[in-house]
Design an enzyme around this catalytic site. Structure first.
Site, short mmCIF file in Angstrom:
data_model
loop_
_atom_site.label_atom_id
_atom_site.label_comp_id
_atom_site.label_asym_id
_atom_site.label_seq_id
_atom_site.Cartn_x
_atom_site.Cartn_y
_atom_site.Cartn_z
CD GLU A 109 -2.82 -1.18 2.38
OE1 GLU A 109 -2.29 -1.65 3.40
OE2 GLU A 109 -3.98 -0.78 2.36
CD GLU A 129 -3.47 -6.04 3.88
OE1 GLU A 129 -3.62 -6.79 2.91
OE2 GLU A 129 -2.72 -5.04 3.86
C1 LIG Z 1 2.09 8.49 10.81
C2 LIG Z 1 1.79 7.51 11.89
C3 LIG Z 1 1.02 6.33 11.36
C4 LIG Z 1 0.64 5.32 12.44
C5 LIG Z 1 -0.32 4.34 11.80
C6 LIG Z 1 -1.02 3.41 12.73
C7 LIG Z 1 -2.15 2.85 11.91
C8 LIG Z 1 -2.79 1.65 12.44
C9 LIG Z 1 -3.72 1.03 11.37
C10 LIG Z 1 -3.06 -0.12 10.71
C11 LIG Z 1 -3.45 -0.25 9.24
C12 LIG Z 1 -2.70 -1.42 8.63
C13 LIG Z 1 -3.02 -1.57 7.19
C14 LIG Z 1 -2.34 -2.77 6.52
O1 LIG Z 1 -3.08 -2.99 5.34
C15 LIG Z 1 -2.38 -4.02 7.38
C16 LIG Z 1 -1.25 -4.96 7.12
O2 LIG Z 1 -0.29 -4.68 6.47
S1 LIG Z 1 -1.36 -6.46 7.96
C17 LIG Z 1 0.14 -7.34 7.52
C18 LIG Z 1 0.07 -7.84 6.12
N1 LIG Z 1 1.26 -8.64 5.83
C19 LIG Z 1 1.28 -9.97 5.93
O3 LIG Z 1 0.30 -10.59 6.24
C20 LIG Z 1 2.59 -10.68 5.63
C21 LIG Z 1 2.91 -11.67 6.75
N2 LIG Z 1 4.20 -12.30 6.59
C22 LIG Z 1 4.43 -13.27 5.64
O4 LIG Z 1 3.63 -13.59 4.79
C23 LIG Z 1 5.78 -13.93 5.72
O5 LIG Z 1 6.32 -13.68 7.00
C24 LIG Z 1 6.80 -13.42 4.67
C25 LIG Z 1 6.94 -11.94 4.77
C26 LIG Z 1 6.36 -13.86 3.28
C27 LIG Z 1 8.16 -14.07 4.99
O6 LIG Z 1 7.96 -15.47 5.10
P1 LIG Z 1 9.14 -16.41 5.63
O7 LIG Z 1 10.39 -16.07 4.91
O8 LIG Z 1 8.62 -17.78 5.63
O9 LIG Z 1 9.38 -15.96 7.14
P2 LIG Z 1 8.37 -16.02 8.37
O10 LIG Z 1 6.96 -16.03 7.92
O11 LIG Z 1 8.83 -17.05 9.32
O12 LIG Z 1 8.63 -14.59 9.00
C28 LIG Z 1 9.95 -14.29 9.48
C29 LIG Z 1 9.76 -13.51 10.76
O13 LIG Z 1 9.16 -12.23 10.43
C30 LIG Z 1 7.96 -12.09 11.18
N3 LIG Z 1 6.99 -11.37 10.36
C31 LIG Z 1 6.68 -11.62 9.08
N4 LIG Z 1 5.77 -10.75 8.65
C32 LIG Z 1 5.51 -9.89 9.68
C33 LIG Z 1 4.65 -8.76 9.85
N5 LIG Z 1 3.91 -8.28 8.86
N6 LIG Z 1 4.64 -8.17 11.08
C34 LIG Z 1 5.41 -8.62 12.07
N7 LIG Z 1 6.27 -9.69 11.99
C35 LIG Z 1 6.29 -10.30 10.78
C36 LIG Z 1 7.51 -13.49 11.49
O14 LIG Z 1 6.66 -13.51 12.61
C37 LIG Z 1 8.82 -14.18 11.74
O15 LIG Z 1 9.23 -13.83 13.02
P3 LIG Z 1 10.01 -14.91 13.94
O16 LIG Z 1 9.10 -16.11 14.01
O17 LIG Z 1 11.27 -15.19 13.19
O18 LIG Z 1 10.16 -14.22 15.24
#
Ligand SMILES: CCCCCCCCCCCCC[C@H](O)CC(=O)SCCNC(=O)CCNC(=O)[C@H](O)C(C)(C)COP(=O)(O)OP(=O)(O)OC[C@H]1O[C@@H](n2cnc3c(N)ncnc32)[C@H](O)[C@@H]1OP(=O)(O)O
Length: 719
Positions: A109, A129
């Site tokens: 986004e 999402e």
């Molecule tokens: C100016 C002031 C502004 C303040 C604003 C406040 C506004 C509040 C309103 C919020 C609006 C949000 C709008 C948005 O549209 C919402 C989102 O974006 S929700 C998140 C969407 N993203 C996802 O769903 C992606 C999730 N992640 C994945 O699909 C996978 O992790 C990956 C990125 C493809 C990587 O995959 P892999 O290589 O297999 O690795 P892992 O999955 O094991 O992840 C590694 C490690 O990273 C952590 N992690 C991954 N993604 C996130 C994330 N989005 N947030 C936090 N942490 C994340 C994951 O937990 C692993 O951690 P570990 O297990 O190693 O500790």
């Protein structure tokens, strides 16, 4: 340097390069977003800056908003000023996103709010999402359809599936795809060209050229809404998302943003969001096991393994392993069986090629890693053995005695058994420290869960190495203790028994299945599942539980009758259902006499069924499962309650949007669960079935004292 920041560097040509920095995936924590907001304001005020480029640290743009913010008691305040998107899109200086690795959720986004997107080949672009029980909240519901068209935009959002940058280029989401070494330079030049008026500066939010005409757009949204209502009847947030998109199509992007913000705030309040965020982290935490992964040990890599048995399970395990780049020695007892086993592996690979999941070349090279054998001659060189022979105790014990002689002293000896005590399997060896269970779910190369079953003698190193193997073959490994049924099969043994009890109380099997499948959201009801697995398997497995937990079982007469009548289910053409040539199930009137005989033999005649609604049926069947899950937690069979949530979702199809078994019970309230179980225990006291329902001590304690079942019995679980 702070771990959550946006660095600011101005190049001699006057480009402000802003780098999103928050390891490991540059998640957009509010601190990062606030830093981005400040950096944008700085760039706009900086006289040396003509244009802006946004990049992600370590060749990963951003995985989106920081999901851990949603797990906090106080969810993020969506009313906070989110003008950083407007500053990117229509601020005084143009902005270009340089995307490598991935731009997901809020990450995409932010990139779509820039005036252009340059990406490296293979970068993943998506709005997942909905998998978290929310919807895009930084303008994605408005900008994506305006960049790629409504049909494509709706499809990407509803499926949550990312596309690669090359597809993004074709769709209009990406402006150019360049090699990594040229990414930053291309993005900087693109931004300068826009600033110099050499390139157009589009504002995604106000583009309409890609949007379908209103009439067609309305039909697309009507169809998508009908599909969402049909396929995800329990889920509200996809409909909230589609409404926000519709508002934007009908009333313009700014109105759409307002609708999106309201829909996002509403979705955040739903239990489904809490449940899905829980599962997101729970699934990533199963690989962290107290006393194992924090013991300072280094996992050994499993480069070559042996699989004993080329049947359905063994060939699936061999397939999963060669796909992960592991060399596999597949052993069978004769050439005919070995050829059949290799044939099953080939068929598994061919199916993936046919589905487009892999190329023929990749399948051929994977097959090169498979070698068949009829003896133990090459076993000295294997790191791990996975036994997948028939479920016969004496045979398994002899196999393990032979393996101890044939393998090196470091080889891990594991069994795929689902019903036999792991210690018993290794009883004829002198190396209990190397004995472990590797319980796959059928089909082994597709089902994502691997139960790693440790005995009290299995060494920490062996558990750690098996965890490593599980992750390497792309399974979600869950470490469990050695008990009847381990974790999943154990907690689910009351599932079928409670369903059969309702049958004997006079309820119709098809009504029960409808409640569990349609009203609750399981892939299928307990009786359809029995027909899939086979009543013979059900009876065999059931015997184990009746022997192990006699004080809390219900012996379903109907299962015995089905076996006697050879009505085993799909495999014999009839069971609880009858099946046509294409294995389509339909109610079977011929089941009626068996039901009547079962009811007569049950001793439940005259007892009023204490259920009157689909919700009652759901609770009557699942609350005893929750109760058994609480015993599994209290006995330390699982490392943490969240592991049981992951296991029930991945192995039994428990709906992820309910959070898994224990999270679901916590959301309903342990007090309600215990209350209903106590009422049924009283109701069935006369039939000597109180034990089947009586809440275990752990559940009773949490119900009485408050708190959550997910907190576990040891130090407070982090989940
Ligand atoms: C100016 C002031 C502004 C303040 C604003 C406040 C506004 C509040 C309103 C919020 C609006 C949000 C709008 C948005 O549209 C919402 C989102 O974006 S929700 C998140 C969407 N993203 C996802 O769903 C992606 C999730 N992640 C994945 O699909 C996978 O992790 C990956 C990125 C493809 C990587 O995959 P892999 O290589 O297999 O690795 P892992 O999955 O094991 O992840 C590694 C490690 O990273 C952590 N992690 C991954 N993604 C996130 C994330 N989005 N947030 C936090 N942490 C994340 C994951 O937990 C692993 O951690 P570990 O297990 O190693 O500790």
């Amino acid at each position: 340097m702070p771990t959550r920041t946006v660095t600011y560097d101005v190049t001699p040509e006057g480009v402000a390069v802003l780098t999103l920095t928050h390891p490991p995936v540059n998640a957009l924590h509010p601190e990062v977003l606030q830093a981005l907001f400040r950096a944008l304001r700085q760039a706009h005020a900086d006289a040396n800056v003509k244009a802006i480029v946004l990049v992600g640290a370590k060749d990963r743009f951003s995985a989106g908003f920081d999901v851990s913010e949603f797990a906090k008691a106080q969810p993020p305040d969506t009313t906070i000023n989110q003008h950083f998107c407007e500053l990117l899109e229509s601020g005084p200086k143009p902005s270009v996103a340089a995307v490598s690795g991935m731009a997901l959720g809020g990450g995409l986004e932010v990139a779509m709010a820039c005036n252009a997107r340059i990406a490296t080949p293979g970068a993943q672009l998506g709005l997942p999402e909905l998998t978290l029980g929310i919807l895009p909240g930084f303008g994605g519901t408005q900008r994506l359809p305006r960049l790629v068209g409504l049909q494509k935009g709706v499809q990407m959002i509803l499926t949550s599936k990312p596309i690669k940058s090359q597809e993004g280029l074709k769709a209009g989401l990406v402006d150019a795809v360049v090699e990594p070494g040229k990414l930053l330079q291309t993005a900087k030049q693109w931004a300068l060209d826009i600033a110099a008026g050499l390139r157009h500066r589009p504002f995604s939010l106000f583009r309409t050229n890609r949007l379908e005409p209103l009439g067609e757009a309305s039909m697309i949204l009507d169809f998508a809404t009908a599909q969402a209502e049909k396929r995800a009847a329990h889920l509200v947030h996809p409909l909230l998302c589609l409404d926000a998109i519709r508002t934007g199509v009908q009333s313009g992007g700014l109105a759409g943003l307002k609708a999106e913000n309201a829909a996002f705030s509403k979705a955040q309040t739903l239990d489904q969001h809490k449940a899905l965020v829980h599962i997101f982290f729970a699934q990533r935490s199963t690989k962290r096991v107290k006393g194992i992964t924090d013991a300072g040990l280094k996992p050994r890599s499993m480069k070559k393994i042996a699989v004993l048995g080329g049947g359905l399970m063994g060939s699936g395990i061999a397939t999963a392993s060669i796909l992960a780049g592991i060399d596999v020695l597949l052993k069978e007892i004769n050439q005919k069986f070995l050829d059949a086993g290799v044939g099953r592996v080939k068929a598994n690979l061919a199916s993936r090629v046919k589905k487009g999941s892999m190329t023929q070349q990749a399948a051929d090279s994977a097959l090169q890693r498979l070698k068949g054998t009829l003896d133990y001659n090459d076993f000295k060189s294997v790191d791990l053995v996975i036994e997948a022979a028939v479920e016969n105790v004496k045979l398994k014990q002899q196999i393990f005695a032979d393996l101890e002689k044939a393998c090196s002293p470091h080889t891990i000896l594991s069994t795929n058994t689902s019903t036999i005590d792991i210690s018993v399997v290794g009883a004829k060896t002198s190396c209990p420290d190397r004995i472990i269970g590797a319980h796959f779910f059928s089909p082994a190369h597709i089902m994502p869960l691997l139960e790693i079953v440790r005995t009290d003698k299995t060494s920490k190193q062996v558990v750690l190495d098996t965890l490593e193997y599980g992750s390497k073959i792309k399974k979600t490994p869950v470490v469990v203790g050695n008990c009847t049924g381990f974790a999943v099969n154990r907690v689910f043994f009351p599932y079928t028994q409670a369903a059969c009890m309702l049958l004997d109380l006079g309820l119709d099997p098809y009504t029960i299945d409808k409640a569990i499948a349609l009203a609750f959201g399981m892939p299928m009801g307990p009786f359809r599942l029995s027909d899939l697995v086979g009543a013979d398997i059900g009876m065999h497995v059931g015997k184990n539980f009746i022997e192990s937990f006699p004080e809390r079982v219900y012996t379903p007469h109907i299962i015995l009758a089905l076996n006697e009548q050879k009505r085993l289910g799909e495999k014999t053409g009839s069971g609880f259902y009858k099946f046509d040539a294409k294995r389509k199930a339909s109610p079977d009137a011929e089941l009626k006499p068996l039901l009547e005989a079962s009811r007569k033999a049950s001793g439940l005649a005259g007892i009023k069924p204490p259920v009157s609604s689909p919700q009652d049926i759901i609770e009557f069947i699942f609350f005893p499962v929750v109760n058994e899950g609480c015993r599994v937690i209290a006995e330390g069979i699982v490392d943490k309650p969240a592991d049981l949530d992951v296991a029930t979702v991945l192995a039994m199809g428990f709906p992820a949007y309910r959070g898994g078994l224990i999270k679901w019970a916590d959301l309903i309230g342990p007090k309600h669960v215990a209350g209903r179980l106590n009422a049924w225990a009283k109701h069935f006291e006369g039939a000597k079935l109180a034990g089947f329902f009586k809440p275990c001590d752990y559940l009773a304690k949490v119900a009485q004292e408050g708190g959550s079942l997910g907190a576990g019995v040891g130090p407070k679980s982090s989940l």
